[in-house]
Structure formats: structure tokens, C-alpha cells
Design an enzyme around this catalytic site. Structure first.
Site, PDB file in Angstrom:
ATOM      1  N   ASN A  64       0.873  -1.171   0.000  1.00 48.85           N
ATOM      2  CA  ASN A  64       0.000   0.000   0.000  1.00 48.85           C
ATOM      3  C   ASN A  64       0.913   1.224   0.000  1.00 48.85           C
ATOM      4  OD1 ASN A  64      -1.776   2.061   0.528  1.00 48.85           O
ATOM      5  ND2 ASN A  64      -2.784   1.046   2.262  1.00 48.85           N
ATOM      6  N   ARG A  88      -2.455  -2.104  -3.460  1.00 48.78           N
ATOM      7  CA  ARG A  88      -3.682  -1.350  -3.245  1.00 48.78           C
ATOM      8  C   ARG A  88      -3.617  -0.145  -4.171  1.00 48.78           C
ATOM      9  NH1 ARG A  88      -5.598   2.618   1.564  1.00 48.78           N
ATOM     10  NH2 ARG A  88      -7.716   2.830   0.791  1.00 48.78           N
ATOM     11  N   HIS A 143     -12.935   2.671  -0.533  1.00 39.84           N
ATOM     12  CA  HIS A 143     -12.892   1.642   0.535  1.00 39.84           C
ATOM     13  C   HIS A 143     -13.557   0.348   0.060  1.00 39.84           C
ATOM     14  CE1 HIS A 143     -12.920   5.074   3.749  1.00 39.84           C
ATOM     15  NE2 HIS A 143     -11.681   4.628   3.590  1.00 39.84           N
ATOM     16  N   HIS A 183     -17.581   1.736   7.069  1.00 40.18           N
ATOM     17  CA  HIS A 183     -16.134   1.682   7.311  1.00 40.18           C
ATOM     18  C   HIS A 183     -15.732   3.008   7.955  1.00 40.18           C
ATOM     19  CE1 HIS A 183     -11.873   0.647   6.390  1.00 40.18           C
ATOM     20  NE2 HIS A 183     -11.788   1.960   6.527  1.00 40.18           N
ATOM     21  N   LEU A 184     -15.370   2.960   9.232  1.00 44.83           N
ATOM     22  CA  LEU A 184     -15.084   4.174   9.991  1.00 44.83           C
ATOM     23  C   LEU A 184     -13.644   4.146  10.491  1.00 44.83           C
ATOM     24  CD1 LEU A 184     -18.397   4.070  12.090  1.00 44.83           C
ATOM     25  CD2 LEU A 184     -18.038   5.201   9.889  1.00 44.83           C
ATOM     26  N   ASN A 212      -9.775   6.665   9.639  1.00 43.61           N
ATOM     27  CA  ASN A 212      -9.487   8.091   9.448  1.00 43.61           C
ATOM     28  C   ASN A 212     -10.358   8.630   8.334  1.00 43.61           C
ATOM     29  OD1 ASN A 212      -7.528   8.999  11.377  1.00 43.61           O
ATOM     30  ND2 ASN A 212      -6.129   7.507  10.451  1.00 43.61           N
ATOM     31  N   GLY A 213     -10.474   7.833   7.250  1.00 45.68           N
ATOM     32  CA  GLY A 213     -11.483   8.101   6.227  1.00 45.68           C
ATOM     33  C   GLY A 213     -12.715   7.273   6.574  1.00 45.68           C
ATOM     34  N   ARG A 226     -11.385  15.298   7.140  1.00 49.85           N
ATOM     35  CA  ARG A 226     -12.138  15.655   5.923  1.00 49.85           C
ATOM     36  C   ARG A 226     -13.568  16.035   6.301  1.00 49.85           C
ATOM     37  NH1 ARG A 226     -11.024  10.316   2.563  1.00 49.85           N
ATOM     38  NH2 ARG A 226      -9.118   9.921   3.743  1.00 49.85           N
ATOM     39  N   MET A 230     -10.371   9.850  17.064  1.00 46.23           N
ATOM     40  CA  MET A 230     -11.634   9.638  17.769  1.00 46.23           C
ATOM     41  C   MET A 230     -11.431   9.220  19.222  1.00 46.23           C
ATOM     42  SD  MET A 230     -14.832   9.894  17.694  1.00 46.23           S
ATOM     43  CE  MET A 230     -15.733   9.789  16.147  1.00 46.23           C
ATOM     44  N   GLY A 273     -11.129   1.373  12.285  1.00 47.11           N
ATOM     45  CA  GLY A 273     -10.624   1.639  13.639  1.00 47.11           C
ATOM     46  C   GLY A 273     -11.707   2.105  14.609  1.00 47.11           C
ATOM     47  N   ILE A 274     -12.581   2.996  14.154  1.00 38.47           N
ATOM     48  CA  ILE A 274     -13.650   3.497  15.025  1.00 38.47           C
ATOM     49  C   ILE A 274     -14.761   2.455  15.144  1.00 38.47           C
ATOM     50  CG2 ILE A 274     -15.418   5.303  15.306  1.00 38.47           C
ATOM     51  CD1 ILE A 274     -13.522   7.205  13.731  1.00 38.47           C
ATOM     52  N   GLU A 283     -14.675  -0.731  14.795  1.00 37.05           N
ATOM     53  CA  GLU A 283     -14.297  -1.952  15.503  1.00 37.05           C
ATOM     54  C   GLU A 283     -14.045  -1.711  16.993  1.00 37.05           C
ATOM     55  OE1 GLU A 283     -10.985  -3.798  13.395  1.00 37.05           O
ATOM     56  OE2 GLU A 283     -11.969  -3.327  11.498  1.00 37.05           O
ATOM     57  N   GLU A 335      -8.116  -5.635   4.820  1.00 37.40           N
ATOM     58  CA  GLU A 335      -7.914  -5.263   3.418  1.00 37.40           C
ATOM     59  C   GLU A 335      -6.716  -5.993   2.817  1.00 37.40           C
ATOM     60  OE1 GLU A 335      -9.047  -0.777   2.868  1.00 37.40           O
ATOM     61  OE2 GLU A 335      -8.659  -1.138   4.974  1.00 37.40           O
TER      62      GLU A 335
HETATM   63  P1  ADP Z   1      -6.992   4.257   8.828  1.00 36.72           P
HETATM   64  O1  ADP Z   1      -8.250   4.740   8.182  1.00 36.72           O
HETATM   65  O2  ADP Z   1      -5.869   5.231   8.737  1.00 36.72           O
HETATM   66  O3  ADP Z   1      -6.636   2.834   8.473  1.00 36.72           O
HETATM   67  P2  ADP Z   1      -8.001   3.172  11.339  1.00 36.72           P
HETATM   68  O4  ADP Z   1      -8.974   2.298  10.621  1.00 36.72           O
HETATM   69  O5  ADP Z   1      -6.942   2.520  12.159  1.00 36.72           O
HETATM   70  O6  ADP Z   1      -7.326   4.238  10.401  1.00 36.72           O
HETATM   71  O7  ADP Z   1      -8.878   4.128  12.301  1.00 36.72           O
HETATM   72  C1  ADP Z   1      -8.294   5.154  13.029  1.00 36.72           C
HETATM   73  C2  ADP Z   1      -9.352   5.758  13.922  1.00 36.72           C
HETATM   74  O8  ADP Z   1      -9.830   4.747  14.835  1.00 36.72           O
HETATM   75  C3  ADP Z   1      -8.839   6.904  14.772  1.00 36.72           C
HETATM   76  O9  ADP Z   1      -9.783   7.955  14.799  1.00 36.72           O
HETATM   77  C4  ADP Z   1      -8.724   6.264  16.145  1.00 36.72           C
HETATM   78  O10 ADP Z   1      -8.846   7.179  17.190  1.00 36.72           O
HETATM   79  C5  ADP Z   1      -9.921   5.328  16.103  1.00 36.72           C
HETATM   80  N1  ADP Z   1      -9.842   4.362  17.206  1.00 36.72           N
HETATM   81  C6  ADP Z   1      -8.964   3.361  17.387  1.00 36.72           C
HETATM   82  N2  ADP Z   1      -9.179   2.753  18.582  1.00 36.72           N
HETATM   83  C7  ADP Z   1     -10.222   3.397  19.173  1.00 36.72           C
HETATM   84  C8  ADP Z   1     -10.938   3.249  20.418  1.00 36.72           C
HETATM   85  N3  ADP Z   1     -10.617   2.321  21.289  1.00 36.72           N
HETATM   86  N4  ADP Z   1     -11.965   4.100  20.649  1.00 36.72           N
HETATM   87  C9  ADP Z   1     -12.305   5.059  19.774  1.00 36.72           C
HETATM   88  N5  ADP Z   1     -11.674   5.246  18.589  1.00 36.72           N
HETATM   89  C10 ADP Z   1     -10.656   4.427  18.296  1.00 36.72           C
END
Ligand code: ADP
Length: 394
Positions: A7, A85, A174, A202-203, A205-206, A235, A278, A325-326, A328, A379
Site C-alpha cells: 500500500n 492497493r 474503501h 467503514h469508519l 481516518n477516512g 475531511r 476519535m 478503527g472506530i 471496531e 484489506e
Molecule cells: P486508517 O483509516 O488510517 O486505516 P483506522 O482504521 O486505524 O485508520 O482508524 C483510526 C481511527 O480509529 C482513529 O480515529 C482512532 O482514534 C480510532 N480508534 C482506534 N481505537 C479506538 C478506540 N478504542 N476508541 C475510539 N476510537 C478508536
């Protein structure tokens, strides 16, 4: 047999060497600050992490370092192909493609659609071809999964020539993640994917949400670029298109500066004035920071509205999927979002929701509610499977 998944971003490369059948990952890593004298490599093997400087700091040097690590671990001979990717495949790619000169030219033709992403993808592909000349290379596009969207979903109400001459339409992004979690959700529900109507959120950074009918994308929140739709880390997501001209004149900004601010200084960061992260925002909101609380509330409000809107073309919603990330990790965001979706009948199971953290997905709703599921995205695994499918089909 192993696949090297790459990637390539403008200043970093994420990679994973994985077995597409067992999903084992004998080596993975991150190369940061590419293009600078401070470039570093971080290689991960199980729980072991090794950091080193990367003299030269180029993609070529990065891939040479990956190659040397593979040789040292005795894994190099097992690597069968390289999967990339690729961000934007325009309307040309409705699936993954083995990289040929014609395919590379088509990815290059999509640079105007993704000026931040496609040039880095191309540089990464060319450097990987030089570093691994005997391995077939495959591009797996973020946009391909959404090529099944019908015109009623992907056309904007703008002059027709903008679409026919300049490709102005929704593409969606995504896709690899939305497709993977839809497949995993079907397994979790014990129902055939072909019969399921899902919304996948899908939550990370994007952020984007997709209506998936029978395993196919029929609408998605991201558009011509990954800027449309939900509130994201930095964004803005949807704004009034009249905003650009207004703020350019009022604040004395160029169009490029406005677009850059909408990409990099907006979203959770812009609203909170604090951070795009987040987890940090949730902590700050719990301490009573008003900007953090507002940012979280708007994130949830807009997400819930978008999920409800995506249920319209599905006509029936069998399950809602949270990932990224958010999605999950944040029980708070999931509960607040479901709380705003009473119209669709959602009722959160507090205990199940608290227990669903990274690595432990599952249903988070009560038996009387439509199911909402937490599914961990992967991914890299999806790209490895796609790469294997393409190279073994030849
Ligand atoms: P990317 O899109 O760069 O792959 P990720 O999917 O890892 O990023 O998501 C990053 C986001 O997930 C950030 O906003 C981070 O704060 C959030 N995140 C990760 N763990 C937690 C948690 N335990 N509680 C709330 N938000 C979280």
C-alpha cells in the site's frame, strides 16, 4: 505460498507478506517518511518489532529492504506475486487487474481523479516491478467494488458534458473493505451473501458507508473523490457546493487552498479544534471539552442519517456492519449511532456492544432488533486473495 501486499502512499509504504489461504502473516511492516533522509523501516514478525534507518529513503530502497528481509527469513522463494492497493480505477476497472503497460497507462489516466493517491501508487508499482522483476503484479482498486452502482446512484445532477467528457460521477472508495466485511457478515449471520441487504460502515481516518445488495455495491457515501459523505478525521464530508466560492472570496483563499482545508483541516479536527483522533476526542468529551463533544455528536448524527438514507435503495435492511478503527473499537460511537436509528428498529445490547472490541466482532443488538454487527476488516487479506485469484486464473 505467499503474496506481498503493498500500500504505497506519498510518504509511506505499508506492506504485509501473507498466505491468502491461511491468512497467516509471517512478515509485515511500515516504511515512513519516504522521500526524506529520515526514512525508517519498521518490520514486524509476530510480536517482534525491528526499526532501522533507510538510507536513500526511496521506494526502491524500501523494496530492497523488504526483499533482503524475505531472503534472510527464507521466505523469498514462497512469494508468488505482488498485490498493490490502488486507489482510483475510474470507470475503467470493475475488478482487479494484472499490471501490464496498458493497465499502468489506465491508472495514470486516472491521476486527475486522485492527484493525492494515484501518483504514489504508480511510483510504487514501477519500483516494485524493478525490485521484483520475476513476480507478477496485480492492482486491486478501492473503487472497483462500486462499479455495480446504477446511474441513479452514481450520477450527479450537473451538466451532462461534465460526466461524458470529464468523468464527473460518484465512484465510491474503501471497496476492498466493504466487500470483505459484507462477506464476513454473511458468514456471521449464517446466511448466503446473495440474499442479504446490508449497510456497511467503514469508519477509520477516512469514513464511508455502502449499501450492499446480494454482495454488490448499489450506493455509497463517497463520490468523485474520497471527500464526499460522512464526517471524517480531517475531511469535511458533505458541504454545500456553494461554500467554495463563498469562503474563497470571504477569506481570500484560492480554490486549491479551500479544497486542501476541506481535506486536511476539517472533519473531527476542524470541529473540535483539538484532534482528528476519535479515541482522544472521546476522552476529551468525557472530560467536558465542548468542541470534542460537538465533533462526536455531529459525526454520529451524520453517520446515522447516511445509514438511513442507504437503507432506501435496499428496501429492506438485514444487517448493519461496523468496521474500521472506530467501528471496531468504539462502543460509544456504535451505541450513539444505533440510538439515532430507532426509525429502523435498532436496539443496542449494551453488554455485547462493550465486549465487541478489536479481534472480537459479533452482533451488538438485542434479539428483537435488526442485527448490527462488528466485523474486523482485513484489506491486506482481501488484496492477497484477489492477487492470487488473478495470477492463478492466467
Ligand atoms: P486508517 O483509516 O488510517 O486505516 P483506522 O482504521 O486505524 O485508520 O482508524 C483510526 C481511527 O480509529 C482513529 O480515529 C482512532 O482514534 C480510532 N480508534 C482506534 N481505537 C479506538 C478506540 N478504542 N476508541 C475510539 N476510537 C478508536
Amino acid at each position: 505460498m505467499l503474496i506481498l501486499v503493498l500500500n504505497c502512499g506519498s510518504s509511506s509504504v505499508k506492506f504485509a507478506v501473507l498466505d491468502p489461504q491461511s491468512s497467516e502473516v509471517p512478515l509485515s511492516g511500515l516504511i515512513e517518511r519516504i522521500g526524506t533522509a529520515e526514512a525508517t523501516t519498521t518490520f514486524k514478525r509476530g510480536r517482534e518489532k525491528q526499526q532501522a534507518a533507510l538510507p536513500g529513503g526511496t521506494y526502491e530502497a524500501a523494496f530492497e529492504a523488504i526483499n533482503s528481509a524475505l531472503i534472510a527469513l527464507g521466505l523469498r522463494d514462497q512469494v508468488r506475486a505482488v498485490g498493490h492497493r490502488a486507489v482510483h480505477g475510474g470507470a475503467v476497472f470493475s475488478g482487479s487487474a494484472r499490471i501490464t503497460p496498458a493497465v499502468l497507462a489506465a491508472i495514470r489516466a486516472c491521476v486527475p481523479l486522485a492527484p493525492l493517491h494515484n501518483p504514489a501508487n504508480i511510483a510504487g508499482i514501477e519500483a516494485a516491478q524493478a525490485a521484483f522483476p520475476t513476480l507478477p503484479q496485480v492492482a486491486v482498486f478501492d473503487t472497483a467494488f462500486h462499479q455495480t452502482m446504477p446511474p441513479v446512484a452514481f450520477r450527479y445532477a450537473v451538466p451532462e458534458g461534465w460526466y461524458t467528457q470529464h468523468g464527473v460521477r460518484k465512484y465510491g472508495f474503501h471497496g476492498t473493505s466493504h466487500e470483505y466485511v459484507a462477506q464476513e457478515a454473511a458468514k456471521m449471520l449464517g446466511q448466503p451473501l446473495a440474499e442479504l441487504n446490508l449497510v456497511t460502515a467503514h469508519l477509520g481516518n477516512g469514513c464511508s458507508a455502502t449499501a450492499v445488495q446480494g454482495g454488490k455495491s448499489i450506493d455509497s457515501s463517497m463520490g468523485l473523490t474520497p471527500l464526499e459523505g460522512l464526517v471524517m478525521g480531517s475531511r469535511s464530508g458533505d458541504v454545500d457546493p456553494g461554500l467554495h466560492d463563498y469562503i474563497a472570496r470571504q477569506a481570500g483563499l484560492t480554490l486549491t487552498q479551500v479544497t486542501s482545508a476541506l481535506n486536511k483541516e476539517s472533519g473531527l479536527l476542524g470541529l473540535s479544534g483539538l484532534t482528528n483522533d476519535m479515541r482522544e476526542l472521546e476522552e476529551a468529551a468525557a472530560r467536558g471539552h465542548p468542541g470534542a463533544k460537538l465533533a462526536v455528536d455531529i459525526f454520529v448524527y451524520r453517520l446515522a442519517k447516511t445509514i438511513a438514507a442507504l437503507a432506501v435503495p435496499l428496501e429492506r435492511l438485514d444487517a448493519l456492519v461496523f468496521t474500521g478503527g472506530i467501528g471496531e473499537n468504539s462502543a460509544t460511537i456504535r451505541a450513539a449511532t444505533l440510538g439515532r436509528l430507532k426509525l429502523l428498529g435498532f436496539q443496542v445490547d449494551e453488554t455485547a456492544n462493550q465486549q465487541a472490541v478489536r479481534g472480537h466482532g459479533g452482533p451488538i443488538t438485542t434479539p428483537g432488533s435488526p442485527p448490527a454487527l462488528v466485523v474486523n476488516t482485513n484489506e491486506e487479506l482481501m488484496i492477497a486473495r484477489e492477487t492470487l485469484r488473478i495470477v492463478s486464473g492466467e
